[in-house]
Design a protein around this motif. Sequence first.
Motif, PDB file in Angstrom:
ATOM      1  N   GLY A 138      38.676  34.935  55.295  1.00 25.70           N
ATOM      2  CA  GLY A 138      37.302  35.394  55.423  1.00 25.70           C
ATOM      3  C   GLY A 138      36.356  34.824  54.388  1.00 25.70           C
ATOM      4  N   LYS A 139      36.886  33.944  53.517  1.00 27.30           N
ATOM      5  CA  LYS A 139      36.097  33.333  52.438  1.00 27.30           C
ATOM      6  C   LYS A 139      35.418  34.392  51.556  1.00 27.30           C
ATOM      7  CE  LYS A 139      35.271  28.813  54.524  1.00 27.30           C
ATOM      8  NZ  LYS A 139      36.393  28.931  55.461  1.00 27.30           N
ATOM      9  N   GLN A 140      36.153  35.461  51.297  1.00 26.62           N
ATOM     10  CA  GLN A 140      35.684  36.530  50.417  1.00 26.62           C
ATOM     11  C   GLN A 140      36.339  36.392  49.048  1.00 26.62           C
ATOM     12  OE1 GLN A 140      33.305  38.650  51.278  1.00 26.62           O
ATOM     13  NE2 GLN A 140      33.199  38.045  53.435  1.00 26.62           N
ATOM     14  N   VAL A 141      36.087  35.254  48.404  1.00 29.53           N
ATOM     15  CA  VAL A 141      36.663  34.952  47.086  1.00 29.53           C
ATOM     16  C   VAL A 141      35.507  34.712  46.123  1.00 29.53           C
ATOM     17  CG1 VAL A 141      38.192  33.447  45.765  1.00 29.53           C
ATOM     18  CG2 VAL A 141      38.682  33.930  48.183  1.00 29.53           C
ATOM     19  N   TYR A 142      35.544  35.365  44.964  1.00 31.45           N
ATOM     20  CA  TYR A 142      34.418  35.339  44.039  1.00 31.45           C
ATOM     21  C   TYR A 142      34.907  35.102  42.608  1.00 31.45           C
ATOM     22  CZ  TYR A 142      32.502  37.710  48.103  1.00 31.45           C
ATOM     23  OH  TYR A 142      32.152  38.031  49.376  1.00 31.45           O
ATOM     24  N   ALA A 143      34.029  34.518  41.787  1.00 32.35           N
ATOM     25  CA  ALA A 143      34.350  34.242  40.381  1.00 32.35           C
ATOM     26  C   ALA A 143      33.645  35.250  39.485  1.00 32.35           C
ATOM     27  CB  ALA A 143      33.930  32.832  40.012  1.00 32.35           C
ATOM     28  N   ALA A 144      34.397  35.859  38.571  1.00 40.14           N
ATOM     29  CA  ALA A 144      33.837  36.854  37.646  1.00 40.14           C
ATOM     30  C   ALA A 144      33.297  36.220  36.374  1.00 40.14           C
ATOM     31  CB  ALA A 144      34.900  37.896  37.287  1.00 40.14           C
ATOM     32  N   GLY A 145      33.626  34.932  36.130  1.00 31.66           N
ATOM     33  CA  GLY A 145      33.142  34.265  34.927  1.00 31.66           C
ATOM     34  C   GLY A 145      34.265  33.874  33.991  1.00 31.66           C
ATOM     35  N   LEU A 146      34.032  32.814  33.226  1.00 33.13           N
ATOM     36  CA  LEU A 146      35.062  32.300  32.327  1.00 33.13           C
ATOM     37  C   LEU A 146      35.342  33.236  31.150  1.00 33.13           C
ATOM     38  CD1 LEU A 146      33.964  28.547  32.234  1.00 33.13           C
ATOM     39  CD2 LEU A 146      36.009  29.477  33.346  1.00 33.13           C
ATOM     40  N   ASP A 147      34.380  34.057  30.772  1.00 31.24           N
ATOM     41  CA  ASP A 147      34.546  34.888  29.571  1.00 31.24           C
ATOM     42  C   ASP A 147      35.140  36.257  29.858  1.00 31.24           C
ATOM     43  OD1 ASP A 147      32.454  36.053  30.882  1.00 31.24           O
ATOM     44  OD2 ASP A 147      30.981  35.828  29.276  1.00 31.24           O
ATOM     45  N   THR A 148      35.717  36.449  31.047  1.00 32.07           N
ATOM     46  CA  THR A 148      36.232  37.768  31.423  1.00 32.07           C
ATOM     47  C   THR A 148      37.739  37.897  31.266  1.00 32.07           C
ATOM     48  OG1 THR A 148      36.293  37.015  33.736  1.00 32.07           O
ATOM     49  CG2 THR A 148      34.350  38.259  33.019  1.00 32.07           C
TER      50      THR A 148
END
Length: 334
Positions: free
Chosen positions: A304-314
Amino acid sequence: MSTPPAADRRRALRLALASCLTLCLAACDSGAKPEESAPSRGGWPRTLDSVKGKLTLDAMPQRIVSTSVTLTGTLLAIHAPVVASGASAANSKVTDEQGFFTQWSEVAKQRGVTPLYQGEPNAEAIIAAQPDLIVMAGTGGDSALKLYEQLSQLAPTLVVNYDDKSWQELATLLGHATGREADARAAIAGFDAEAAAAKARIKLPPQPTAALVYYEDGSGANLWTPQSAQGKLLQSLGFTLATAPDSVKGNTSMGLRHDIIQLSGEKFAAGLRGRSIMLFNADQGQVAQVLANPFLADNPAVRGKQVYAAGLDTFRLDYYSARNLLERLRKQFG
């Protein structure tokens, strides 16, 4: 009426000058930055609960050394007097030239925090900083626990586990240990207000969500548990965490940990459940890698292309990186 003796006049003059000085100092103090509160001067000595048992501090610490780059961020957030800190490898995607996490490295520079070492803990460097309190992680890659017996003979050493606590829980614990209770409460209240505002504005992706750190070679991931700081923050925002079945849970690393479940090899794809994936310690480039991973082609979130990035500093959540995460979630789902 007779004139007072010269000694009495001098004594009265000294008292008047002292009174003026007190008033001047009070006026100067009234201009202190509102984000920093006066430390708690009372309640010493006090006894703390440490992973290694009870620890009694005779007075409020004035020179704190953190051997954990993860705990340093929370100590800075509550204005604890950190003079030096262990560091990670320098100039990585999450660290500056000193090995400090990018989310709080500028704060550390402004307050003159010295890097002690990068990676492997160094007892000599820690003692050379002349700490009156050493703060140490009980688990994780930045734990200096193997030096505990040596260091605890030379300075009070507080061992804290961060793998089962939110950064707010750590701030409360460390605030009590350092006499910065008011600063801890202020930081938590400010953040909680931001989180509540973010929760009201975001529209969640399909639930549940698998929150994880993806291995760069694509062979597996560390899945955040509900006990992790990352999991607790997502749940506070309304996310439902996808968990792995017991049949595919891998071994933990770096001691018994509560914050991650290792998924690798054949168990990787089977262990990833949920209708969306949140990638921690990741940017948009890694989203593309996950979507292109052939082992995850049948995963519902990937399909479903429901993939997200939370950020490198997490990779490690403290006050600073948690605020950055809130902002990214607002942008992605607001």
